[in-house]
Design an enzyme around this catalytic site. Structure first.
Site, PDB file in Angstrom:
ATOM      1  N   GLU A   1     -19.315  17.215   6.072  1.00 37.65           N
ATOM      2  CA  GLU A   1     -19.040  18.001   7.288  1.00 37.65           C
ATOM      3  C   GLU A   1     -18.515  17.074   8.374  1.00 37.65           C
ATOM      4  OE1 GLU A   1     -18.263  20.497   8.833  1.00 37.65           O
ATOM      5  OE2 GLU A   1     -19.957  21.682   9.565  1.00 37.65           O
ATOM      6  N   ASP A   2     -17.695  17.616   9.261  1.00 42.42           N
ATOM      7  CA  ASP A   2     -17.188  16.783  10.362  1.00 42.42           C
ATOM      8  C   ASP A   2     -18.249  16.557  11.425  1.00 42.42           C
ATOM      9  OD1 ASP A   2     -17.158  19.440  11.214  1.00 42.42           O
ATOM     10  OD2 ASP A   2     -15.012  19.522  11.632  1.00 42.42           O
TER      11      ASP A   2
ATOM     12  N   GLY B   1     -11.969  21.179   9.769  1.00 38.70           N
ATOM     13  CA  GLY B   1     -12.125  19.953  10.554  1.00 38.70           C
ATOM     14  C   GLY B   1     -12.353  18.696   9.743  1.00 38.70           C
TER      15      GLY B   1
ATOM     16  N   LEU C   1     -24.168  24.528   8.887  1.00 44.15           N
ATOM     17  CA  LEU C   1     -24.650  23.732   7.764  1.00 44.15           C
ATOM     18  C   LEU C   1     -25.809  24.417   7.039  1.00 44.15           C
ATOM     19  CD1 LEU C   1     -23.673  21.123   6.680  1.00 44.15           C
ATOM     20  CD2 LEU C   1     -25.367  19.929   8.043  1.00 44.15           C
TER      21      LEU C   1
ATOM     22  N   ASP D   1     -23.601  20.546  15.093  1.00 45.61           N
ATOM     23  CA  ASP D   1     -23.957  20.847  16.480  1.00 45.61           C
ATOM     24  C   ASP D   1     -25.285  21.614  16.499  1.00 45.61           C
ATOM     25  OD1 ASP D   1     -23.871  21.301  19.196  1.00 45.61           O
ATOM     26  OD2 ASP D   1     -22.207  22.703  19.147  1.00 45.61           O
TER      27      ASP D   1
HETATM   28  P1  IMP Z   1     -22.820  24.379  14.352  1.00 46.95           P
HETATM   29  O1  IMP Z   1     -22.915  25.557  13.457  1.00 46.95           O
HETATM   30  O2  IMP Z   1     -23.175  24.723  15.781  1.00 46.95           O
HETATM   31  O3  IMP Z   1     -23.581  23.168  13.878  1.00 46.95           O
HETATM   32  O4  IMP Z   1     -21.293  24.012  14.484  1.00 46.95           O
HETATM   33  C1  IMP Z   1     -20.660  23.259  13.556  1.00 46.95           C
HETATM   34  C2  IMP Z   1     -19.170  23.487  13.592  1.00 46.95           C
HETATM   35  O5  IMP Z   1     -18.675  23.733  14.905  1.00 46.95           O
HETATM   36  C3  IMP Z   1     -18.487  22.240  13.136  1.00 46.95           C
HETATM   37  O6  IMP Z   1     -18.211  22.332  11.763  1.00 46.95           O
HETATM   38  C4  IMP Z   1     -17.235  22.206  13.966  1.00 46.95           C
HETATM   39  O7  IMP Z   1     -16.209  22.879  13.286  1.00 46.95           O
HETATM   40  C5  IMP Z   1     -17.573  22.954  15.221  1.00 46.95           C
HETATM   41  N1  IMP Z   1     -17.928  22.037  16.330  1.00 46.95           N
HETATM   42  C6  IMP Z   1     -19.149  21.767  16.825  1.00 46.95           C
HETATM   43  N2  IMP Z   1     -19.107  20.875  17.822  1.00 46.95           N
HETATM   44  C7  IMP Z   1     -17.799  20.546  17.956  1.00 46.95           C
HETATM   45  C8  IMP Z   1     -17.086  19.625  18.816  1.00 46.95           C
HETATM   46  O8  IMP Z   1     -17.649  18.911  19.668  1.00 46.95           O
HETATM   47  N3  IMP Z   1     -15.754  19.587  18.631  1.00 46.95           N
HETATM   48  C9  IMP Z   1     -15.084  20.330  17.714  1.00 46.95           C
HETATM   49  N4  IMP Z   1     -15.702  21.173  16.885  1.00 46.95           N
HETATM   50  C10 IMP Z   1     -17.047  21.287  17.008  1.00 46.95           C
HETATM   51 MG    MG Z   2     -16.447  22.269  10.810  1.00 51.65          MG
END
Ligand code: IMP
Ligand code: MG
Length: 170
Positions: free
Chosen positions: A95-96, A40, A104, A99
């Site tokens: 990072e993009d 992403g 991370l 969430d």
């Molecule tokens: P986390 O581990 O829940 O913080 O998720 C992080 C990863 O989930 C990011 O690197 C994105 O690839 C994906 N992600 C989380 N939220 C979104 C969103 O709103 N749109 C698209 N990808 C997302």
């Molecule tokens: Mg990502």
């Protein structure tokens, strides 16, 4: 699915320039390694690196957690590790979107075990809605409260990555 414009491309470019200016000044005299989290991050990474005025190096990590669902599966697996030696080097993880913070946190642990001189985090979007693990983002582009975002590299089931603006999926 319907999508609604959230962050137009002009605002993204303006903010990327500000982040790059901040990083260039904070790392003056150094040559940090920018480590992008695939896939992403690609457009953000390319734009950011080109706006940073000091020399930088690039490398990438890939982690798998999301499938075709809109929430994290909870388990993160590194499918590609960094290839550049990071020991004793200043590292900026790029990072993009953050969430839950799971991806991370997992990657930060992995990188810290390699002994970088310093490790900072730059994320285009900080999504506050579902944060499970506290992560401190040193350079943050935009904070949003909720919603699933697509465009500028962000996908839903591998779709919409090519959109130049960031949109919210309804
Ligand atoms: P986390 O581990 O829940 O913080 O998720 C992080 C990863 O989930 C990011 O690197 C994105 O690839 C994906 N992600 C989380 N939220 C979104 C969103 O709103 N749109 C698209 N990808 C997302
Ligand atoms: Mg990502």
């Amino acid at each position: 699915m319907e999508k609604e414009l959230l962050i137009p491309r002009e605002n993204i470019q303006r903010r990327v320039k500000e982040l790059a200016r901040q990083i260039s000044s904070d790392y003056e005299g150094k040559e940090p390694i920018l480590i992008g989290i695939l896939n992403g991050v690609v457009f953000f990474f390319a734009d950011l690196m080109r706006e940073i005025s000091i020399p930088t190096k690039m490398d990438f990590i890939r982690a798998a957690s999301y499938g075709s669902e809109m929430k994290s599966s909870g388990s993160i697996r590194l499918t590609k590790d960094v290839e550049m030696p990071v020991r004793g080097q200043p590292v900026i993880l790029v990072e993009d979107i953050v969430d839950t913070g799971l991806t991370l946190t997992h990657i930060v642990k992995n990188l810290e075990s390699k002994g970088p001189e310093s490790l900072r985090i730059c994320a285009l979007i900080d999504k506050l809605e579902r944060r499970d693990i506290d992560v401190s983002i040193d350079y943050c582009g935009f904070k949003i409260n909720e919603g699933f975002l697509v465009g500028y590299g962000l996908d839903y089931d591998e779709k919409y990555r090519h959109l130049p603006d960031i949109c919210i999926l309804k």
